[in-house]
Design an enzyme around this catalytic site. Structure first.
Site, PDB file in Angstrom:
ATOM      1  N   ASN A   1      23.924 -22.688  -6.759  1.00  0.00           N
ATOM      2  CA  ASN A   1      23.718 -21.290  -6.850  1.00  0.00           C
ATOM      3  C   ASN A   1      22.402 -20.960  -6.674  1.00  0.00           C
ATOM      4  O   ASN A   1      21.415 -20.972  -7.523  1.00  0.00           O
ATOM      5  CB  ASN A   1      24.160 -20.820  -8.200  1.00  0.00           C
ATOM      6  CG  ASN A   1      24.270 -19.405  -8.311  1.00  0.00           C
ATOM      7  OD1 ASN A   1      23.755 -18.680  -7.520  1.00  0.00           O
ATOM      8  ND2 ASN A   1      25.002 -18.829  -9.397  1.00  0.00           N
TER       9      ASN A   1
ATOM     10  N   HIS B   1      29.751 -15.234  -2.740  1.00  0.00           N
ATOM     11  CA  HIS B   1      28.713 -15.873  -3.623  1.00  0.00           C
ATOM     12  C   HIS B   1      29.142 -17.207  -4.213  1.00  0.00           C
ATOM     13  O   HIS B   1      30.313 -17.449  -4.567  1.00  0.00           O
ATOM     14  CB  HIS B   1      28.568 -15.058  -4.656  1.00  0.00           C
ATOM     15  CG  HIS B   1      27.482 -15.392  -5.752  1.00  0.00           C
ATOM     16  ND1 HIS B   1      26.402 -15.707  -5.266  1.00  0.00           N
ATOM     17  CD2 HIS B   1      27.461 -15.292  -7.166  1.00  0.00           C
ATOM     18  CE1 HIS B   1      25.357 -16.223  -6.260  1.00  0.00           C
ATOM     19  NE2 HIS B   1      26.254 -16.309  -7.370  1.00  0.00           N
TER      20      HIS B   1
ATOM     21  N   CYS C   1      22.512 -11.913  -8.473  1.00  0.00           N
ATOM     22  CA  CYS C   1      23.368 -12.572  -7.382  1.00  0.00           C
ATOM     23  C   CYS C   1      23.726 -11.696  -6.300  1.00  0.00           C
ATOM     24  O   CYS C   1      24.591 -12.082  -5.348  1.00  0.00           O
ATOM     25  CB  CYS C   1      24.426 -13.502  -8.164  1.00  0.00           C
ATOM     26  SG  CYS C   1      23.886 -14.716  -9.282  1.00  0.00           S
TER      27      CYS C   1
HETATM   28  O1  UT7 Z   1      25.848 -16.434 -10.337  1.00  0.00           O
HETATM   29  C1  UT7 Z   1      25.801 -15.514 -11.245  1.00  0.00           C
HETATM   30  C2  UT7 Z   1      27.272 -15.434 -12.036  1.00  0.00           C
HETATM   31  N1  UT7 Z   1      27.448 -16.737 -12.805  1.00  0.00           N
HETATM   32  C3  UT7 Z   1      28.687 -17.432 -12.528  1.00  0.00           C
HETATM   33  O2  UT7 Z   1      29.453 -16.735 -11.719  1.00  0.00           O
HETATM   34  C4  UT7 Z   1      28.913 -18.462 -13.408  1.00  0.00           C
HETATM   35  C5  UT7 Z   1      30.355 -18.558 -14.368  1.00  0.00           C
HETATM   36  N2  UT7 Z   1      30.747 -19.649 -15.050  1.00  0.00           N
HETATM   37  C6  UT7 Z   1      30.783 -20.677 -14.474  1.00  0.00           C
HETATM   38  O3  UT7 Z   1      30.606 -21.079 -13.417  1.00  0.00           O
HETATM   39  C7  UT7 Z   1      31.434 -21.487 -15.753  1.00  0.00           C
HETATM   40  O4  UT7 Z   1      31.815 -21.031 -16.795  1.00  0.00           O
HETATM   41  C8  UT7 Z   1      30.015 -22.715 -16.161  1.00  0.00           C
HETATM   42  C9  UT7 Z   1      30.198 -23.689 -14.642  1.00  0.00           C
HETATM   43  C10 UT7 Z   1      28.966 -21.986 -16.272  1.00  0.00           C
HETATM   44  C11 UT7 Z   1      30.873 -23.611 -17.142  1.00  0.00           C
HETATM   45  O5  UT7 Z   1      31.997 -24.141 -16.839  1.00  0.00           O
HETATM   46  P1  UT7 Z   1      33.273 -24.141 -17.664  1.00  0.00           P
HETATM   47  O6  UT7 Z   1      34.453 -24.769 -16.970  1.00  0.00           O
HETATM   48  O7  UT7 Z   1      33.464 -22.473 -18.217  1.00  0.00           O
HETATM   49  O8  UT7 Z   1      32.856 -24.704 -18.979  1.00  0.00           O
HETATM   50  P2  UT7 Z   1      32.633 -24.199 -20.423  1.00  0.00           P
HETATM   51  O9  UT7 Z   1      31.324 -23.476 -20.715  1.00  0.00           O
HETATM   52  O10 UT7 Z   1      33.805 -23.705 -21.197  1.00  0.00           O
HETATM   53  O11 UT7 Z   1      32.492 -25.814 -21.321  1.00  0.00           O
HETATM   54  C12 UT7 Z   1      33.609 -26.563 -21.391  1.00  0.00           C
HETATM   55  C13 UT7 Z   1      33.121 -27.860 -21.895  1.00  0.00           C
HETATM   56  C14 UT7 Z   1      32.317 -27.297 -23.570  1.00  0.00           C
HETATM   57  O12 UT7 Z   1      32.685 -28.797 -24.244  1.00  0.00           O
HETATM   58  P3  UT7 Z   1      33.764 -28.419 -25.335  1.00  0.00           P
HETATM   59  O13 UT7 Z   1      33.326 -27.385 -26.129  1.00  0.00           O
HETATM   60  O14 UT7 Z   1      34.884 -27.790 -24.607  1.00  0.00           O
HETATM   61  O15 UT7 Z   1      33.799 -29.564 -26.239  1.00  0.00           O
HETATM   62  C15 UT7 Z   1      30.856 -27.653 -22.818  1.00  0.00           C
HETATM   63  O16 UT7 Z   1      29.969 -28.146 -24.154  1.00  0.00           O
HETATM   64  O17 UT7 Z   1      32.397 -28.447 -21.315  1.00  0.00           O
HETATM   65  C16 UT7 Z   1      30.824 -28.787 -22.012  1.00  0.00           C
HETATM   66  N3  UT7 Z   1      29.833 -28.645 -20.971  1.00  0.00           N
HETATM   67  C17 UT7 Z   1      29.477 -29.938 -20.127  1.00  0.00           C
HETATM   68  N4  UT7 Z   1      29.979 -31.203 -20.210  1.00  0.00           N
HETATM   69  C18 UT7 Z   1      29.525 -31.747 -19.344  1.00  0.00           C
HETATM   70  C19 UT7 Z   1      29.154 -27.562 -20.591  1.00  0.00           C
HETATM   71  N5  UT7 Z   1      28.196 -27.937 -19.539  1.00  0.00           N
HETATM   72  C20 UT7 Z   1      28.452 -29.260 -19.373  1.00  0.00           C
HETATM   73  C21 UT7 Z   1      27.924 -30.262 -18.488  1.00  0.00           C
HETATM   74  N6  UT7 Z   1      28.445 -31.654 -18.621  1.00  0.00           N
HETATM   75  N7  UT7 Z   1      26.745 -29.830 -17.843  1.00  0.00           N
END
Ligand code: UT7
Length: 334
Positions: free
Chosen positions: A286, A256, A116
């Protein structure tokens, strides 16, 4: 003798026609438009659907538009750098394919792999070729077909990424504009949190790797999120301090486009108001190395000569950084 700097003299871009909406993704995996908009800020992303087309197609379209807009004779182009994580082939380089398709006769070309942060790294690299005095016109491209490395049964990653890219022309100037300064960093600590497990020299492709879906992006999102906010903010602060840029002097921040909440957290920490922050994640998602040039492509009409722009990116590696650019022309070059 006046010192030579590199200045951006034009922008081109390309996104595929096919629009993959959140509603369509909600039919593929257990997710909703509300979750994706609320947690990431993406409404839709573009996908290169046509069989047989790879990243070089996106890169070539963007570069072709750039050459037209800047009225450049293709024979005058000295160098093409393509920042990409999704090359057409393991080898030869995607940049070499772009050269052939554009009919560039006097250029050399190579790919740059910094995920990225690829466009940031390639921009500083291209600028240094210009500053050497030996190269007059350098095309820097950031382009990706991220859909080629996404598992569309994995809800943790498939809503995030899209295909697309952009290109800029770098030329020499003795005016006080151009690529002014860069803070670029790589620590290598990010490997466990963001990678593709197989297909490289450590774990070449096999039936086992295919059966276990090891050729797709693996990401521990929360950890990456935390490092992204801290490192992009630190890089921007270092750059701002070193160049005596108060927040009033910054006209635009081009971050980004990985997550709207990351963009908000970084720019709040810097004290930059939202109206100075370029955001198009809602429409493209992204696109990895494509996000920064796609922002330039979308918002070129807003820039004026002398505007102070801060670019910042963070990604796998971890690799990140910030670049200070003084813009070189007014409005769109169409
Ligand atoms: O570009 C390269 C660098 N990458 C980045 O900068 C990405 C950085 N990370 C992020 O943008 C975020 O961490 C994500 C978008 C990948 C994920 O968002 P988050 O708010 O950190 O979600 P999380 O992984 O902490 O998950 C929260 C909850 C989980 O459920 P529980 O365990 O709280 O019950 C996940 O299972 O959301 C759930 N979840 C979803 N729910 C509905 C994860 N993906 C989804 C989804 N739809 N697509």
């Amino acid at each position: 003798m006046e010192s030579i700097n590199a200045v951006i003299t034009g922008v081109g871009g390309y996104v595929p026609d096919y629009i993959l909406t959140n509603d369509e993704i909600s039919k593929m995996v257990d997710t909703t438009d509300e979750w994706i908009m609320g947690r990431i800020g993406i409404k839709e992303r573009r996908i290169l659907k046509e069989e047989g087309l790879g990243t070089s197609y996106i890169a070539r379209k963007a570069a072709k538009q750039l050459i037209q807009r800047t009225k450049t004779n293709p024979d005058d182009i000295d160098l093409v750098i393509v920042a990409t994580t999704t090359p057409d082939y393991r080898f030869p380089s995607t940049a070499s394919i772009v050269c052939e398709r554009l009919g560039l006769k006097n250029a050399f070309a190579f790919d740059m792999q910094a995920v990225c942060s690829g466009f940031l790294y390639a921009l500083e690299t291209g600028a240094n070729f210009i500053r050497s005095g030996n190269y007059k016109k350098v095309i820097v491209i950031g382009a990706e077909k991220m859909s080629s490395i996404i598992d569309y049964t994995d809800r943790a990653t498939c809503p995030i990424f899209g295909d697309g890219g952009g290109a800029v022309m770098l030329e020499a100037t003795t005016e006080n504009v151009g690529i002014m300064d860069a803070v670029l960093r790589t620590d290598g600590k990010g490997l466990p949190f963001l990678h593709i497990k197989a297909g490289g020299s450590v774990c070449p492709p096999s039936y086992y790797t295919l059966d276990n879906k090891m050729h797709y992006i693996y990401q521990e999102g929360r950890t990456v999120f935390k490092y992204a906010v801290a490192n992009m903010s630190d890089a921007c602060e270092a750059l701002i301090e070193r160049n005596h840029l108060s927040k009033e002097k910054i006209d635009w921040v081009i971050p980004h486009q990985a997550n709207q909440r990351i963009i908000a957290a970084v720019t709040q920490r810097l004290g930059i108001p939202p109206e100075k922050v370029m955001v198009n994640i809602e429409r493209y998602g992204n696109t990895s190395a494509g996000t920064l040039p796609l922002c330039l492509w979308d918002f070129e009409n807003k820039f004026k000569k002398g505007d102070n722009l801060i670019f910042t990116a963070f990604g796998a590696g971890f690799a990140w950084g910030a670049i200070y650019v003084k813009w070189g022309y007014n409005g769109n070059k169409e």
